[in-house]
Scaffold this active site. Structure first.
Site, PDB file in Angstrom:
ATOM      1  CG  ASP A   1      -9.224  -1.332  -1.461  1.00 40.31           C
ATOM      2  OD1 ASP A   1      -8.673  -3.018  -1.503  1.00 40.31           O
ATOM      3  OD2 ASP A   1      -8.636  -0.708  -2.025  1.00 40.31           O
TER       4      ASP A   1
ATOM      5  CB  THR B   1      -7.946   2.886  -0.925  1.00 39.69           C
ATOM      6  OG1 THR B   1      -9.409   2.020  -1.673  1.00 39.69           O
ATOM      7  CG2 THR B   1      -9.672   3.620  -0.673  1.00 39.69           C
TER       8      THR B   1
ATOM      9  NE  ARG C   1      -4.935  -2.458  -8.237  1.00 30.90           N
ATOM     10  CZ  ARG C   1      -5.410  -2.823  -7.010  1.00 30.90           C
ATOM     11  NH1 ARG C   1      -4.897  -3.931  -6.621  1.00 30.90           N
ATOM     12  NH2 ARG C   1      -6.171  -2.184  -6.578  1.00 30.90           N
TER      13      ARG C   1
ATOM     14  CB  SER D   1      -5.810  -5.462   2.152  1.00 28.62           C
ATOM     15  OG  SER D   1      -5.214  -5.948   1.624  1.00 28.62           O
ATOM     16  CG  ASN D   2      -8.398  -9.416  -2.253  1.00 28.88           C
ATOM     17  OD1 ASN D   2      -9.067  -9.661  -1.711  1.00 28.88           O
ATOM     18  ND2 ASN D   2      -8.428  -8.502  -3.195  1.00 28.88           N
TER      19      ASN D   2
ATOM     20  CE  LYS E   1     -10.884  -5.744   0.206  1.00 26.71           C
ATOM     21  NZ  LYS E   1     -10.679  -4.833  -0.021  1.00 26.71           N
TER      22      LYS E   1
ATOM     23  CB  SER F   1     -12.983   0.881  -1.910  1.00 27.51           C
ATOM     24  OG  SER F   1     -11.832  -0.054  -2.561  1.00 27.51           O
TER      25      SER F   1
ATOM     26  CG  ASN G   1     -10.221  -1.230  -6.255  1.00 27.22           C
ATOM     27  OD1 ASN G   1      -9.194  -1.034  -7.437  1.00 27.22           O
ATOM     28  ND2 ASN G   1      -9.673  -1.543  -4.773  1.00 27.22           N
TER      29      ASN G   1
ATOM     30  CG  PHE H   1     -14.107  -5.287  -7.408  1.00 26.01           C
ATOM     31  CD1 PHE H   1     -13.742  -5.593  -6.642  1.00 26.01           C
ATOM     32  CD2 PHE H   1     -12.498  -4.415  -8.110  1.00 26.01           C
ATOM     33  CE1 PHE H   1     -12.539  -6.060  -6.011  1.00 26.01           C
ATOM     34  CE2 PHE H   1     -11.360  -4.799  -7.535  1.00 26.01           C
ATOM     35  CZ  PHE H   1     -11.507  -5.313  -6.475  1.00 26.01           C
ATOM     36  CG  ASP H   2     -13.443  -3.520  -1.302  1.00 25.67           C
ATOM     37  OD1 ASP H   2     -13.876  -4.654  -1.189  1.00 25.67           O
ATOM     38  OD2 ASP H   2     -12.861  -3.367  -1.095  1.00 25.67           O
TER      39      ASP H   2
END
Length: 228
Positions: free
Chosen positions: A8, A12, A44, A121-122, A154, A179, A181, A183-184
């Site tokens: 990520d 990250t 963010r 990545s997003n 994601k 990551s 995150n 959630f990721d």
């Protein structure tokens, strides 16, 4: 079987709160310290919220638009009344955010050990390539995989399936999502990938969903120590 690490990017490898100094400048005397930090955090959080909501609605837009809309919302919510020129400046700063201090050395160690590293990545491919280039990290990556290619965000299962397809790896191969995150990490684990959580703050909780990361590390140096 070669190990593949899909990193990520935002949060990250790249410090999304690297914008705080610029926020202090744009917010003036009232923005010093706590307000700038709160603005950065809300920006963010709202950026991610907008990507989640758009994903559920099937109303995809590039991640940069989520970032811009989140900036506008945060300005309204905190009543900071930023001028348009300040907002444009902050969006430009977001395109050149700094890497975390240990990112380059950790990636160097991993690639020297024969680990294949890719960015996942997003952000759009163009945005991510520019970000990694200015941060001095691009040479460590074999590939950039963007969710923009499937117009999902994601943690939609489709983006992790797209990652495997792009890398030509199967679900059971030694492929990891890296990551900061949760959630990721959970999304990757549900999709059949290994996942490492970069827990940069010792106070950060992990979502209590009954799905745990395969590995938890404090930073990327610790990751390189484990997987390099």
């Amino acid at each position: 079987m070669a190990t593949v690490l899909a990193f990520d990017v935002y949060g990250t490898l790249i410090d999304t709160h690297g914008v705080i100094t610029e926020l202090e400048e744009r917010l003036g005397a009232t923005g010093r310290g706590e307000l700038a930090a709160e603005f950065s955090r809300r920006w963010r959080d709202k950026q991610l919220e907008y990507s989640f909501r758009r994903g559920l609605m099937g109303a995809y837009v590039p991640f940069g638009q989520c970032t811009r809309e989140a900036l506008e919302f945060t300005d309204r919510a905190l009543q900071t009344r930023l001028a348009d020129v300040d907002k444009e400046h902050l969006m430009a700063v977001y395109a050149r955010l700094p890497a975390f201090a240990e990112a380059a050395s950790a990636l160097e160690r991993l690639t020297r050990a024969g680990v294949r590293c890719v960015a996942f990545s997003n952000g759009t491919r163009e945005a991510v390539e520019g970000l990694l280039e200015q941060a001095g990290l691009s040479r460590h990556f074999d590939e950039v995989v963007s969710v923009d290619e499937v117009r999902r965000f994601k943690p939609d299962p489709a983006v992790y399936a797209h990652l495997r397809q792009r890398l030509e790896v199967a679900a059971g191969d030694d492929t990891w999502l890296i990551s900061s995150n949760p959630f990721d990490v959970i999304g990757a684990r549900y999709a059949g990938l290994h996942a490492a959580w970069v827990r940069r703050s010792p106070e950060a909780p992990f979502d209590p969903w009954g799905v745990e990361p395969d590995m938890t590390v404090a930073d990327l140096d610790a990751l390189a120590e484990r997987l390099g």
